[in-house]
Design a protein around this motif. Structure first.
Motif, PDB file in Angstrom:
ATOM      1  N   LEU A   1     -18.999  -9.770  25.395  1.00 48.10           N
ATOM      2  CA  LEU A   1     -18.478  -8.959  24.299  1.00 48.10           C
ATOM      3  C   LEU A   1     -17.460  -7.977  24.853  1.00 48.10           C
ATOM      4  CD1 LEU A   1     -21.933  -8.261  22.678  1.00 48.10           C
ATOM      5  CD2 LEU A   1     -20.143  -9.704  21.701  1.00 48.10           C
ATOM      6  N   PRO A   2     -16.287  -7.879  24.245  1.00 45.69           N
ATOM      7  CA  PRO A   2     -15.243  -6.993  24.751  1.00 45.69           C
ATOM      8  C   PRO A   2     -15.514  -5.533  24.438  1.00 45.69           C
ATOM      9  CG  PRO A   2     -14.518  -8.011  22.722  1.00 45.69           C
ATOM     10  CD  PRO A   2     -15.849  -8.628  23.045  1.00 45.69           C
ATOM     11  N   ASP A   3     -14.901  -4.654  25.199  1.00 48.33           N
ATOM     12  CA  ASP A   3     -14.908  -3.229  24.907  1.00 48.33           C
ATOM     13  C   ASP A   3     -13.828  -2.899  23.875  1.00 48.33           C
ATOM     14  OD1 ASP A   3     -16.932  -2.594  26.760  1.00 48.33           O
ATOM     15  OD2 ASP A   3     -15.474  -2.516  28.411  1.00 48.33           O
ATOM     16  N   ASN A   4     -13.944  -1.718  23.299  1.00 51.78           N
ATOM     17  CA  ASN A   4     -12.884  -1.130  22.463  1.00 51.78           C
ATOM     18  C   ASN A   4     -12.598  -1.922  21.186  1.00 51.78           C
ATOM     19  OD1 ASN A   4     -12.528   0.688  24.651  1.00 51.78           O
ATOM     20  ND2 ASN A   4     -11.135  -0.776  25.623  1.00 51.78           N
ATOM     21  N   VAL A   5     -13.630  -2.542  20.601  1.00 53.31           N
ATOM     22  CA  VAL A   5     -13.422  -3.303  19.363  1.00 53.31           C
ATOM     23  C   VAL A   5     -14.432  -2.896  18.303  1.00 53.31           C
ATOM     24  CG1 VAL A   5     -12.334  -5.287  20.461  1.00 53.31           C
ATOM     25  CG2 VAL A   5     -14.834  -5.211  20.258  1.00 53.31           C
ATOM     26  N   ASP A   6     -14.889  -1.666  18.339  1.00 57.35           N
ATOM     27  CA  ASP A   6     -15.898  -1.203  17.388  1.00 57.35           C
ATOM     28  C   ASP A   6     -15.451  -1.436  15.946  1.00 57.35           C
ATOM     29  OD1 ASP A   6     -17.368  -0.384  19.520  1.00 57.35           O
ATOM     30  OD2 ASP A   6     -16.890   1.746  19.325  1.00 57.35           O
ATOM     31  N   GLY A   7     -16.337  -2.031  15.161  1.00 58.92           N
ATOM     32  CA  GLY A   7     -16.068  -2.227  13.749  1.00 58.92           C
ATOM     33  C   GLY A   7     -15.209  -3.429  13.419  1.00 58.92           C
ATOM     34  N   LYS A   8     -14.770  -4.157  14.421  1.00 57.52           N
ATOM     35  CA  LYS A   8     -13.914  -5.317  14.169  1.00 57.52           C
ATOM     36  C   LYS A   8     -14.711  -6.608  14.299  1.00 57.52           C
ATOM     37  CE  LYS A   8      -9.641  -3.130  15.789  1.00 57.52           C
ATOM     38  NZ  LYS A   8      -8.525  -3.212  16.763  1.00 57.52           N
ATOM     39  N   LYS A   9     -14.428  -7.544  13.414  1.00 58.88           N
ATOM     40  CA  LYS A   9     -15.012  -8.862  13.563  1.00 58.88           C
ATOM     41  C   LYS A   9     -14.308  -9.606  14.688  1.00 58.88           C
ATOM     42  CE  LYS A   9     -17.170 -10.056   9.184  1.00 58.88           C
ATOM     43  NZ  LYS A   9     -17.282 -11.117   8.138  1.00 58.88           N
ATOM     44  N   LEU A  10     -15.063 -10.479  15.338  1.00 54.61           N
ATOM     45  CA  LEU A  10     -14.558 -11.174  16.508  1.00 54.61           C
ATOM     46  C   LEU A  10     -14.401 -12.668  16.256  1.00 54.61           C
ATOM     47  CD1 LEU A  10     -16.956  -9.541  19.141  1.00 54.61           C
ATOM     48  CD2 LEU A  10     -14.632  -8.802  18.542  1.00 54.61           C
ATOM     49  N   ALA A  11     -13.345 -13.233  16.817  1.00 56.82           N
ATOM     50  CA  ALA A  11     -13.270 -14.682  16.931  1.00 56.82           C
ATOM     51  C   ALA A  11     -14.239 -15.106  18.040  1.00 56.82           C
ATOM     52  CB  ALA A  11     -11.846 -15.119  17.264  1.00 56.82           C
ATOM     53  N   VAL A  12     -14.544 -16.395  18.116  1.00 57.00           N
ATOM     54  CA  VAL A  12     -15.523 -16.883  19.096  1.00 57.00           C
ATOM     55  C   VAL A  12     -14.931 -18.038  19.883  1.00 57.00           C
ATOM     56  CG1 VAL A  12     -17.877 -17.693  19.468  1.00 57.00           C
ATOM     57  CG2 VAL A  12     -17.358 -16.278  17.470  1.00 57.00           C
ATOM     58  N   LEU A  13     -14.997 -17.914  21.208  1.00 55.05           N
ATOM     59  CA  LEU A  13     -14.570 -18.972  22.114  1.00 55.05           C
ATOM     60  C   LEU A  13     -15.798 -19.506  22.837  1.00 55.05           C
ATOM     61  CD1 LEU A  13     -12.344 -20.608  23.579  1.00 55.05           C
ATOM     62  CD2 LEU A  13     -12.240 -18.732  25.252  1.00 55.05           C
ATOM     63  N   TYR A  14     -16.112 -20.768  22.614  1.00 55.25           N
ATOM     64  CA  TYR A  14     -17.214 -21.429  23.302  1.00 55.25           C
ATOM     65  C   TYR A  14     -16.670 -22.100  24.563  1.00 55.25           C
ATOM     66  CZ  TYR A  14     -19.997 -20.608  19.129  1.00 55.25           C
ATOM     67  OH  TYR A  14     -20.672 -20.003  18.094  1.00 55.25           O
ATOM     68  N   MET A  15     -17.207 -21.710  25.725  1.00 60.77           N
ATOM     69  CA  MET A  15     -16.738 -22.248  26.993  1.00 60.77           C
ATOM     70  C   MET A  15     -17.873 -22.980  27.701  1.00 60.77           C
ATOM     71  SD  MET A  15     -14.158 -19.297  28.503  1.00 60.77           S
ATOM     72  CE  MET A  15     -13.551 -20.448  29.762  1.00 60.77           C
ATOM     73  N   HIS A  16     -17.524 -24.077  28.337  1.00 62.14           N
ATOM     74  CA  HIS A  16     -18.476 -24.895  29.074  1.00 62.14           C
ATOM     75  C   HIS A  16     -18.536 -24.427  30.538  1.00 62.14           C
ATOM     76  CE1 HIS A  16     -17.881 -27.232  25.455  1.00 62.14           C
ATOM     77  NE2 HIS A  16     -16.602 -27.335  25.757  1.00 62.14           N
ATOM     78  N   ASP A  17     -19.489 -24.990  31.289  1.00 54.82           N
ATOM     79  CA  ASP A  17     -19.667 -24.597  32.701  1.00 54.82           C
ATOM     80  C   ASP A  17     -19.803 -23.078  32.820  1.00 54.82           C
ATOM     81  OD1 ASP A  17     -19.576 -27.201  33.914  1.00 54.82           O
ATOM     82  OD2 ASP A  17     -17.410 -27.216  33.582  1.00 54.82           O
TER      83      ASP A  17
END
Length: 314
Positions: A53-69
Motif C-alpha cells: 500500500l502506498p503512502d500519501n494517498v489517504d482517502g483515495k481509491k486505488l487501482a490494483v496491480l496483481y504481480m506474480h513471483d
C-alpha cells in the motif's frame, strides 16, 4: 531505513486450516506491506500473498496491480538470488510525482517447484501435439522438478474468484477492469498474457516483461512458441480494447526472445492492435534478471497506470 512490514494476522481467504509458513517477512523502504500468510485456497495450494500500500494517498481509491513471483518484488535479502524488482521504491516515486494514479500491488508468491506448471498457459498446452507436450515434461524432469501438466486455469480461477473478491472487500480499491492489471516476467509474463486473454472482463491490461515464449530452454524443433502464437490469434481480446505491454532484452535467457517476440508482434499487428494500447519495447544489452526488470519497471507501470491514460481516480 526500511519500514517495518505489517503482518496481517488471523486472515484467511476461505474457511479452512491455516498453515504456517516459515518465511522471513520482506521489508519495504516506501509504503507499507501487509503479508497474508498461510491462507488456504480452494483452487491452488496455499502460498503467501503480500499487499503493498502506498503512502500519501489517504482517502483515495486505488487501482490494483496483481504481480506474480511475489517473492522477488520487494526485498533482495529475502529473495533466492539476492535481487528484487524494487516495486515499493519505483511505485511510490511514480505516485508521488503524479506520473501514475494511486495504486496498490498484490504480490502472489509462486508455487516453487510447480511454478512452470502453474504459469504455463493451459489452453496453449492443450493445443500441442504429443511431441510438444513431452518436450515440456522433459524440461521439468531435467530441471529437477516434479513432472506436472499445466494447471494455469486453476491459478487464474484463484486470482479472479478468490483473491480479487477478497481484495475488493478489504481494501479501498476501484474494482472495474479499467483499474485492474496483471504484471510478471518470464513465465510470469506468460501467465499475465494468459490472464488478460482469459478474463478481459476482469483485467484491463497486462505487462509481460521478458516473456518466456520458448516455454522451455531450447528452440530446436520446439513447437511451443508457435502454439502460443496460435493461441493468441484465436484468443486476443478485440484490438485495442485492453492494454498489452511486452518487452525483451538480448542477453542470457533473453537472447532466445528477439525473433519470438517479433513473431508475436506480427500477430498483434495482424489483429489490428496499435499504440497506445499495445506496446513492445526492446532493451538491447539487458539480461534476464530482477535487476534488469527493476531498471525499466517505471515504463510498464506508466503504460498501465499512467495518469494521462486513466482519469476519475480521485
Amino acid at each position: 531505513m526500511r519500514a517495518i512490514t505489517k503482518v496481517a494476522t488471523g486472515v484467511a481467504l476461505l474457511l479452512g486450516a491455516v498453515q504456517a509458513w516459515a518465511e522471513k517477512a520482506p521489508q519495504v523502504s516506501a509504503g507499507q506491506l501487509e503479508q497474508l500468510q498461510g491462507v488456504t485456497f480452494k483452487s491452488v495450494q496455499p502460498r503467501t500473498v503480500e499487499v503493498w500500500l502506498p503512502d500519501n494517498v489517504d482517502g483515495k481509491k486505488l487501482a490494483v496491480l496483481y504481480m506474480h513471483d511475489g517473492q522477488m518484488l520487494f526485498d533482495a535479502t529475502t529473495s533466492w538470488n539476492g535481487q528484487e524488482w524494487r516495486v515499493d521504491e519505483v511505485a511510490q516515486q511514480l505516485i508521488d510525482n503524479g506520473t501514475t494514479i494511486p495504486f496498490m500491488v498484490v504480490g502472489v508468491h509462486n508455487a516453487g517447484e510447480h511454478r512452470r506448471a502453474e504459469y504455463f498457459p493451459q489452453q496453449a498446452f492443450d493445443g500441442l501435439d504429443e511431441h510438444g507436450q513431452q518436450a515440456f515434461f522433459e524440461f521439468q524432469k531435467q530441471s529437477g522438478v516434479p513432472v506436472r501438466q499445466p494447471y494455469s486455469d486453476d491459478y487464474l480461477k484463484f486470482l479472479v474468484e478468490e483473491l480479487k473478491p477478497y481484495i475488493d472487500r478489504h481494501y479501498p480499491v476501484h474494482t472495474g477492469p479499467e483499474y485492474t492489471f496483471l504484471m510478471g516476467s518470464s513465465m510470469g509474463g506468460l501467465i499475465s498474457m494468459y490472464g488478460l486473454t482469459q478474463y478481459p472482463e476482469v483485467f484491463g491490461g497486462a505487462a509481460c516483461l521478458s516473456t518466456h515464449w520458448p516455454g522451455i530452454h531450447d528452440l530446436n524443433n520446439n513447437p511451443i512458441p508457435e502454439a502460443f502464437r496460435d493461441y493468441l490469434e484465436h484468443k486476443l481480446p478485440e484490438a485495442n480494447s485492453r492494454k498489452l505491454y511486452f518487452d525483451y532484452g538480448d542477453q542470457t535467457l533473453d537472447a532466445l526472445y528477439p525473433p519470438l517476440q517479433q513473431a508475436v508482434d506480427k500477430v498483434m499487428a495482424a489483429q489490428g492492435w496499435s499504440s497506445p494500447q499495445w506496446q513492445t519495447r526492446f532493451f538491447p544489452g539487458t539480461n534476464h534478471s530482477e535487476n534488469a526488470w527493476a531498471d525499466r519497471l517505471a515504463i510498464p507501470l506508466t503504460f498501465l497506470l499512467g495518469r494521462a491514460e486513466l482519469q476519475g481516480e480521485e
